[in-house]
Motif scaffolding. Structure first.
Motif, PDB file in Angstrom:
ATOM      1  N   MET A  11       6.152  -8.258  -2.003  1.00 55.00           N
ATOM      2  CA  MET A  11       5.773  -7.001  -2.535  1.00 55.00           C
ATOM      3  C   MET A  11       4.554  -6.392  -1.760  1.00 55.00           C
ATOM      4  N   PRO A  12       4.658  -5.118  -1.692  1.00 55.80           N
ATOM      5  CA  PRO A  12       3.547  -4.598  -0.693  1.00 55.80           C
ATOM      6  C   PRO A  12       2.302  -4.264  -1.227  1.00 55.80           C
ATOM      7  N   ILE A  13       1.379  -4.409  -0.887  1.00 58.73           N
ATOM      8  CA  ILE A  13      -0.089  -4.141  -1.254  1.00 58.73           C
ATOM      9  C   ILE A  13      -0.612  -2.659  -0.717  1.00 58.73           C
ATOM     10  N   TYR A  14      -0.863  -1.865  -1.899  1.00 57.54           N
ATOM     11  CA  TYR A  14      -1.224  -0.369  -1.411  1.00 57.54           C
ATOM     12  C   TYR A  14      -2.712  -0.424  -1.036  1.00 57.54           C
ATOM     13  N   LEU A  15      -2.930   0.460   0.086  1.00 58.84           N
ATOM     14  CA  LEU A  15      -4.220   0.962   0.503  1.00 58.84           C
ATOM     15  C   LEU A  15      -4.493   1.970  -0.160  1.00 58.84           C
ATOM     16  N   LEU A  16      -5.862   2.170  -0.729  1.00 55.37           N
ATOM     17  CA  LEU A  16      -6.212   3.310  -1.796  1.00 55.37           C
ATOM     18  C   LEU A  16      -6.642   4.518  -0.610  1.00 55.37           C
ATOM     19  N   SER A  17      -6.482   5.714  -0.972  1.00 58.94           N
ATOM     20  CA  SER A  17      -6.932   6.747  -0.201  1.00 58.94           C
ATOM     21  C   SER A  17      -8.232   7.198  -0.785  1.00 58.94           C
ATOM     22  N   ASP A  18      -9.023   7.406   0.431  1.00 62.39           N
ATOM     23  CA  ASP A  18     -10.534   7.779   0.003  1.00 62.39           C
ATOM     24  C   ASP A  18     -10.790   9.557  -0.558  1.00 62.39           C
ATOM     25  N   GLU A  19      -9.548  10.055  -0.287  1.00 67.14           N
ATOM     26  CA  GLU A  19      -9.510  11.484  -0.930  1.00 67.14           C
ATOM     27  C   GLU A  19      -9.314  11.666  -2.327  1.00 67.14           C
ATOM     28  N   HIS A  20      -8.493  10.592  -2.965  1.00 72.17           N
ATOM     29  CA  HIS A  20      -8.065  10.898  -4.320  1.00 72.17           C
ATOM     30  C   HIS A  20      -8.457   9.523  -5.147  1.00 72.17           C
ATOM     31  N   PRO A  21      -9.630   9.432  -5.529  1.00 65.62           N
ATOM     32  CA  PRO A  21     -10.283   8.257  -5.973  1.00 65.62           C
ATOM     33  C   PRO A  21      -9.580   8.101  -7.341  1.00 65.62           C
ATOM     34  N   GLU A  22      -8.713   8.964  -8.033  1.00 63.37           N
ATOM     35  CA  GLU A  22      -8.056   8.826  -9.382  1.00 63.37           C
ATOM     36  C   GLU A  22      -6.690   8.256  -9.135  1.00 63.37           C
ATOM     37  N   LEU A  23      -6.230   8.044  -7.998  1.00 59.59           N
ATOM     38  CA  LEU A  23      -4.979   7.637  -7.815  1.00 59.59           C
ATOM     39  C   LEU A  23      -4.635   6.109  -7.434  1.00 59.59           C
ATOM     40  N   PHE A  24      -4.067   5.367  -8.132  1.00 62.60           N
ATOM     41  CA  PHE A  24      -3.542   4.046  -8.389  1.00 62.60           C
ATOM     42  C   PHE A  24      -2.067   3.834  -8.366  1.00 62.60           C
ATOM     43  N   PRO A  25      -1.603   2.814  -7.641  1.00 66.44           N
ATOM     44  CA  PRO A  25      -0.362   2.475  -7.765  1.00 66.44           C
ATOM     45  C   PRO A  25       0.107   2.163  -9.301  1.00 66.44           C
ATOM     46  N   PRO A  26       1.219   1.964  -9.850  1.00 65.59           N
ATOM     47  CA  PRO A  26       1.418   1.423 -11.029  1.00 65.59           C
ATOM     48  C   PRO A  26       1.066  -0.094 -11.048  1.00 65.59           C
ATOM     49  N   PRO A  27       0.542  -0.504 -12.212  1.00 61.41           N
ATOM     50  CA  PRO A  27      -0.158  -2.039 -12.011  1.00 61.41           C
ATOM     51  C   PRO A  27       1.121  -2.856 -12.074  1.00 61.41           C
ATOM     52  N   GLU A  28       2.153  -2.404 -12.759  1.00 61.15           N
ATOM     53  CA  GLU A  28       3.557  -3.528 -12.683  1.00 61.15           C
ATOM     54  C   GLU A  28       3.845  -3.615 -11.243  1.00 61.15           C
ATOM     55  N   ARG A  29       3.283  -3.164 -10.147  1.00 61.08           N
ATOM     56  CA  ARG A  29       3.624  -3.436  -8.736  1.00 61.08           C
ATOM     57  C   ARG A  29       2.734  -4.466  -8.147  1.00 61.08           C
ATOM     58  N   ALA A  30       1.971  -4.925  -9.180  1.00 55.00           N
ATOM     59  CA  ALA A  30       1.153  -6.077  -8.693  1.00 55.00           C
ATOM     60  C   ALA A  30       1.575  -7.304  -7.965  1.00 55.00           C
ATOM     61  N   ASP A  31       1.119  -7.650  -6.952  1.00 57.19           N
ATOM     62  CA  ASP A  31       1.664  -9.033  -6.315  1.00 57.19           C
ATOM     63  C   ASP A  31       1.835 -10.110  -7.409  1.00 57.19           C
ATOM     64  N   LYS A  32       2.066 -11.524  -7.034  1.00 59.12           N
ATOM     65  CA  LYS A  32       1.953 -12.564  -7.890  1.00 59.12           C
ATOM     66  C   LYS A  32       0.586 -13.087  -8.186  1.00 59.12           C
ATOM     67  N   SER A  33      -0.349 -12.763  -7.544  1.00 58.82           N
ATOM     68  CA  SER A  33      -1.845 -13.034  -7.769  1.00 58.82           C
ATOM     69  C   SER A  33      -2.244 -12.018  -8.583  1.00 58.82           C
ATOM     70  N   GLY A  34      -1.651 -10.872  -8.883  1.00 61.59           N
ATOM     71  CA  GLY A  34      -2.177  -9.728  -9.679  1.00 61.59           C
ATOM     72  C   GLY A  34      -2.823  -8.661  -8.902  1.00 61.59           C
ATOM     73  N   VAL A  35      -2.858  -8.724  -7.526  1.00 61.05           N
ATOM     74  CA  VAL A  35      -3.629  -7.709  -6.516  1.00 61.05           C
ATOM     75  C   VAL A  35      -2.512  -6.281  -6.660  1.00 61.05           C
ATOM     76  N   VAL A  36      -3.164  -5.310  -7.054  1.00 59.78           N
ATOM     77  CA  VAL A  36      -2.490  -3.942  -6.984  1.00 59.78           C
ATOM     78  C   VAL A  36      -2.702  -3.093  -5.951  1.00 59.78           C
ATOM     79  N   ALA A  37      -3.889  -3.354  -5.304  1.00 59.30           N
ATOM     80  CA  ALA A  37      -4.212  -2.501  -4.299  1.00 59.30           C
ATOM     81  C   ALA A  37      -5.566  -3.062  -3.573  1.00 59.30           C
ATOM     82  N   VAL A  38      -5.543  -2.424  -2.434  1.00 60.23           N
ATOM     83  CA  VAL A  38      -7.006  -2.923  -1.605  1.00 60.23           C
ATOM     84  C   VAL A  38      -7.599  -1.605  -1.029  1.00 60.23           C
ATOM     85  N   GLY A  39      -9.100  -1.790  -0.778  1.00 63.37           N
ATOM     86  CA  GLY A  39      -9.742  -0.772  -0.256  1.00 63.37           C
ATOM     87  C   GLY A  39     -10.488   0.151  -1.088  1.00 63.37           C
ATOM     88  N   GLY A  40     -10.703   1.532  -0.728  1.00 67.67           N
ATOM     89  CA  GLY A  40     -11.296   2.379  -1.280  1.00 67.67           C
ATOM     90  C   GLY A  40     -12.774   2.067  -1.617  1.00 67.67           C
TER      91      GLY A  40
END
Length: 234
Positions: free
Chosen positions: A1-30
């Motif tokens: 499952m890919p981990i998404y790197l958050l954009s600095d330009e769009h703080p309101e955007l997150f990937p769907p939480p259903e795409r979290a990996d087995k540990s629950g991580v949805v995204a990184v950074g920001g």
């Protein structure tokens, strides 16, 4: 499952939480700017990481949740509350509460996830009227409490501390009963703890949590400082 790197330009955007990996991580950074934090909570995501690591954004499955109308309070704690051992206040010492929470020893942890960066971010949210503290006082001294974020008809609990017996429990129960009176639909406890399980919190599948959260987000937010008068009101 890919981990998404958050954009600095769009703080309101997150990937769907259903795409979290087995540990629950949805995204990184920001970053922890208010717009990003509020967008994260509204979508069932929260930051949790250690000092020196990149910011990790989580949506665990299952999610530990308390429905305020299912709050369970033991007889001993009820007696403590009836005796008036603690005076419960709201939003009078937010920075002190989060600082005390950062210093609580955690089993199996050598440090704290409440870093200086996290503290300043939540103080900013508090000043904007979204983050709140619930405090237990005795003889003019802060003895325990908790802090979290309020959006819509949901309260997202972050951490609690106690310097005296039952202090954080009294604060939590008082807040939960007030939330019930306000029509709050859920208290997000994030991950399971024995402490909160005693109050009636349960593990919900992520799907159930996100469905309930979407419903809660349709309600107005009680933004602003929760004075004692406001906390006592309907």
């Amino acid at each position: 499952m890919p981990i998404y790197l958050l954009s600095d330009e769009h703080p309101e955007l997150f990937p769907p939480p259903e795409r979290a990996d087995k540990s629950g991580v949805v995204a990184v950074g920001g970053d922890l700017r208010p717009e990003r934090l509020l967008a994260a909570y509204a979508h069932g995501i929260f930051p949790w990481y250690s000092e020196g690591d990149p910011i990790l954004w989580h949506s665990p499955d299952p999610r530990f949740v308390l429905s305020p109308d299912k709050l369970h309070v033991g007889r001993s704690l009820r007696k403590t509350m009836a005796r008036g051992v603690y005076e419960v206040r709201y939003d009078t010492a937010f920075r002190r509460v989060i600082t005390e929470c950062s210093q609580v020893p955690r089993p199996g942890q050598t440090g704290t996830w409440i870093t200086e960066e996290m503290m300043e971010a939540y103080v900013t949210l508090h000043e904007a009227g979204f983050a709140h503290s619930v405090e237990a006082w005795a003889e003019g001294e802060l003895k325990g409490g908790l802090y979290g974020v309020s959006l819509g008809a949901a309260f997202f609990g972050e951490s609690m501390f106690a310097l005296a017996p039952d202090a954080s429990k009294v604060a939590f129960v008082t807040a939960a009963e007030r939330f019930q009176g306000w029509g709050f639909q859920l208290i997000d406890c994030q991950v399971e703890t024995e402490h909160l399980a005693r109050f009636g919190a349960e593990n919900w599948p992520r799907r159930r949590f996100l469905t309930a959260l979407a419903r809660a987000m349709k309600e107005p937010t009680r933004r602003g400082k929760w004075t004692e008068e406001a906390a006592a009101g309907p």
